[in-house]
Design a protein around this motif. Structure first.
Motif, PDB file in Angstrom:
ATOM      1  N   MET A   1      -1.207   3.302   9.314  1.00 58.85           N
ATOM      2  CA  MET A   1      -1.505   3.987   8.078  1.00 58.85           C
ATOM      3  C   MET A   1      -0.208   4.182   7.266  1.00 58.85           C
ATOM      4  SD  MET A   1      -3.714   7.364   7.741  1.00 58.85           S
ATOM      5  CE  MET A   1      -3.326   8.570   6.563  1.00 58.85           C
ATOM      6  N   VAL A   2       0.863   4.571   7.913  1.00 59.88           N
ATOM      7  CA  VAL A   2       2.143   4.755   7.224  1.00 59.88           C
ATOM      8  C   VAL A   2       2.636   3.419   6.676  1.00 59.88           C
ATOM      9  CG1 VAL A   2       4.552   5.427   7.551  1.00 59.88           C
ATOM     10  CG2 VAL A   2       2.742   6.771   8.617  1.00 59.88           C
ATOM     11  N   PHE A   3       2.480   2.356   7.453  1.00 58.17           N
ATOM     12  CA  PHE A   3       2.893   1.033   7.002  1.00 58.17           C
ATOM     13  C   PHE A   3       2.115   0.627   5.745  1.00 58.17           C
ATOM     14  CE2 PHE A   3       2.421  -3.623   7.120  1.00 58.17           C
ATOM     15  CZ  PHE A   3       3.760  -3.964   6.971  1.00 58.17           C
ATOM     16  N   GLY A   4       0.836   0.929   5.716  1.00 61.12           N
ATOM     17  CA  GLY A   4       0.007   0.609   4.547  1.00 61.12           C
ATOM     18  C   GLY A   4       0.456   1.361   3.307  1.00 61.12           C
ATOM     19  N   ILE A   5       0.834   2.630   3.461  1.00 58.64           N
ATOM     20  CA  ILE A   5       1.318   3.421   2.330  1.00 58.64           C
ATOM     21  C   ILE A   5       2.642   2.860   1.822  1.00 58.64           C
ATOM     22  CG2 ILE A   5       2.206   5.692   1.656  1.00 58.64           C
ATOM     23  CD1 ILE A   5       0.088   6.905   3.521  1.00 58.64           C
ATOM     24  N   ILE A   6       3.528   2.499   2.731  1.00 57.28           N
ATOM     25  CA  ILE A   6       4.831   1.943   2.338  1.00 57.28           C
ATOM     26  C   ILE A   6       4.648   0.618   1.605  1.00 57.28           C
ATOM     27  CG2 ILE A   6       6.986   0.972   3.235  1.00 57.28           C
ATOM     28  CD1 ILE A   6       6.873   3.126   5.426  1.00 57.28           C
ATOM     29  N   VAL A   7       3.772  -0.230   2.117  1.00 53.58           N
ATOM     30  CA  VAL A   7       3.511  -1.516   1.458  1.00 53.58           C
ATOM     31  C   VAL A   7       2.878  -1.289   0.086  1.00 53.58           C
ATOM     32  CG1 VAL A   7       2.142  -3.635   1.568  1.00 53.58           C
ATOM     33  CG2 VAL A   7       3.385  -2.850   3.581  1.00 53.58           C
ATOM     34  N   GLY A   8       1.949  -0.341   0.000  1.00 57.31           N
ATOM     35  CA  GLY A   8       1.301  -0.050  -1.285  1.00 57.31           C
ATOM     36  C   GLY A   8       2.279   0.457  -2.326  1.00 57.31           C
ATOM     37  N   VAL A   9       3.147   1.386  -1.945  1.00 59.82           N
ATOM     38  CA  VAL A   9       4.144   1.915  -2.881  1.00 59.82           C
ATOM     39  C   VAL A   9       5.126   0.813  -3.263  1.00 59.82           C
ATOM     40  CG1 VAL A   9       6.069   3.539  -3.103  1.00 59.82           C
ATOM     41  CG2 VAL A   9       3.908   4.300  -2.108  1.00 59.82           C
ATOM     42  N   GLY A  10       5.551   0.010  -2.303  1.00 64.12           N
ATOM     43  CA  GLY A  10       6.459  -1.100  -2.596  1.00 64.12           C
ATOM     44  C   GLY A  10       5.834  -2.105  -3.541  1.00 64.12           C
ATOM     45  N   LEU A  11       4.566  -2.394  -3.347  1.00 61.40           N
ATOM     46  CA  LEU A  11       3.844  -3.328  -4.221  1.00 61.40           C
ATOM     47  C   LEU A  11       3.715  -2.755  -5.635  1.00 61.40           C
ATOM     48  CD1 LEU A  11       2.416  -6.047  -4.273  1.00 61.40           C
ATOM     49  CD2 LEU A  11       0.314  -4.874  -3.643  1.00 61.40           C
ATOM     50  N   ALA A  12       3.466  -1.470  -5.738  1.00 61.54           N
ATOM     51  CA  ALA A  12       3.366  -0.839  -7.061  1.00 61.54           C
ATOM     52  C   ALA A  12       4.688  -0.954  -7.814  1.00 61.54           C
ATOM     53  CB  ALA A  12       2.959   0.619  -6.913  1.00 61.54           C
ATOM     54  N   PHE A  13       5.805  -0.693  -7.133  1.00 60.54           N
ATOM     55  CA  PHE A  13       7.112  -0.825  -7.774  1.00 60.54           C
ATOM     56  C   PHE A  13       7.401  -2.282  -8.144  1.00 60.54           C
ATOM     57  CE2 PHE A  13       8.105   3.374  -5.938  1.00 60.54           C
ATOM     58  CZ  PHE A  13       8.628   3.976  -7.083  1.00 60.54           C
ATOM     59  N   PHE A  14       7.004  -3.218  -7.310  1.00 58.96           N
ATOM     60  CA  PHE A  14       7.225  -4.633  -7.592  1.00 58.96           C
ATOM     61  C   PHE A  14       6.419  -5.082  -8.803  1.00 58.96           C
ATOM     62  CE2 PHE A  14       6.288  -9.188  -6.832  1.00 58.96           C
ATOM     63  CZ  PHE A  14       7.584  -9.666  -6.947  1.00 58.96           C
ATOM     64  N   ILE A  15       5.185  -4.644  -8.924  1.00 57.95           N
ATOM     65  CA  ILE A  15       4.348  -5.001 -10.079  1.00 57.95           C
ATOM     66  C   ILE A  15       4.937  -4.393 -11.354  1.00 57.95           C
ATOM     67  CG2 ILE A  15       2.090  -4.617 -11.134  1.00 57.95           C
ATOM     68  CD1 ILE A  15       0.893  -4.984  -8.322  1.00 57.95           C
ATOM     69  N   GLU A  16       5.427  -3.169 -11.270  1.00 58.58           N
ATOM     70  CA  GLU A  16       6.068  -2.537 -12.430  1.00 58.58           C
ATOM     71  C   GLU A  16       7.339  -3.292 -12.816  1.00 58.58           C
ATOM     72  OE1 GLU A  16       6.557  -0.045 -15.570  1.00 58.58           O
ATOM     73  OE2 GLU A  16       4.823  -0.152 -14.256  1.00 58.58           O
ATOM     74  N   TYR A  17       8.070  -3.790 -11.837  1.00 59.29           N
ATOM     75  CA  TYR A  17       9.278  -4.567 -12.104  1.00 59.29           C
ATOM     76  C   TYR A  17       8.946  -5.869 -12.839  1.00 59.29           C
ATOM     77  CZ  TYR A  17      13.315  -7.539 -11.152  1.00 59.29           C
ATOM     78  OH  TYR A  17      14.377  -8.404 -11.290  1.00 59.29           O
ATOM     79  N   LEU A  18       7.831  -6.492 -12.516  1.00 60.40           N
ATOM     80  CA  LEU A  18       7.427  -7.748 -13.150  1.00 60.40           C
ATOM     81  C   LEU A  18       6.843  -7.557 -14.545  1.00 60.40           C
ATOM     82  CD1 LEU A  18       5.781  -9.648 -10.163  1.00 60.40           C
ATOM     83  CD2 LEU A  18       8.057  -9.982 -11.126  1.00 60.40           C
ATOM     84  N   ASP A  19       6.470  -6.333 -14.891  1.00 59.22           N
ATOM     85  CA  ASP A  19       5.853  -6.050 -16.184  1.00 59.22           C
ATOM     86  C   ASP A  19       6.911  -6.164 -17.280  1.00 59.22           C
ATOM     87  OD1 ASP A  19       4.213  -5.234 -18.231  1.00 59.22           O
ATOM     88  OD2 ASP A  19       4.285  -3.109 -17.694  1.00 59.22           O
ATOM     89  N   THR A  20       6.726  -7.100 -18.206  1.00 58.23           N
ATOM     90  CA  THR A  20       7.683  -7.310 -19.297  1.00 58.23           C
ATOM     91  C   THR A  20       7.118  -6.886 -20.648  1.00 58.23           C
ATOM     92  OG1 THR A  20       6.926  -9.583 -19.577  1.00 58.23           O
ATOM     93  CG2 THR A  20       8.819  -9.224 -18.114  1.00 58.23           C
ATOM     94  N   SER A  21       6.050  -6.129 -20.640  1.00 56.31           N
ATOM     95  CA  SER A  21       5.448  -5.727 -21.906  1.00 56.31           C
ATOM     96  C   SER A  21       6.318  -4.684 -22.606  1.00 56.31           C
ATOM     97  CB  SER A  21       4.044  -5.175 -21.679  1.00 56.31           C
ATOM     98  OG  SER A  21       4.100  -4.028 -20.854  1.00 56.31           O
ATOM     99  N   VAL A  22       6.165  -4.622 -23.921  1.00 59.93           N
ATOM    100  CA  VAL A  22       6.906  -3.686 -24.756  1.00 59.93           C
ATOM    101  C   VAL A  22       6.018  -2.477 -24.995  1.00 59.93           C
ATOM    102  CG1 VAL A  22       7.986  -3.385 -27.004  1.00 59.93           C
ATOM    103  CG2 VAL A  22       8.157  -5.564 -25.836  1.00 59.93           C
TER     104      VAL A  22
END
Length: 94
Positions: A1-22
């Motif tokens: 369960m902890v691993f899933g939360i860490i992966v989910g938070v990491g994925l959220a930050f990665f998707i935000e990093y890829l967002d290039t919208s203004v």
């Protein structure tokens, strides 16, 4: 369960990093390396119906004043207008 939360938070930050919208005016200034001279609200009706003291008329007055203050050479007569609004692209005619 902890691993899933860490992966989910990491994925959220990665998707935000890829967002290039203004999203903000600061993003526009950073992307174009030029100042924003004015912002005109969307869905503006006829200014004559809104009145001279409306916020829409004030937005146009601010834009006009900023353009006049930034002119350094009287020979420059062109202004570039960029619309950040999303629009459907028209395909070229066949």
């Amino acid at each position: 369960m902890v691993f899933g939360i860490i992966v989910g938070v990491g994925l959220a930050f990665f998707i935000e990093y890829l967002d290039t919208s203004v999203k903000t005016i600061d993003d526009v200034e950073r992307a174009f390396q030029a100042p924003v001279l004015g912002v005109i609200p969307q869905n503006v009706g006829y200014l004559i119906d809104e009145g001279p003291e409306s916020r829409y008329a004030e937005a146009y007055r601010v834009l006009r004043t900023n353009i006049l203050f930034t002119r350094k050479d009287d020979k420059l007569t062109s202004v570039v207008v960029v619309s950040a609004g999303a629009a459907k692209a028209n395909p070229p005619p066949p």
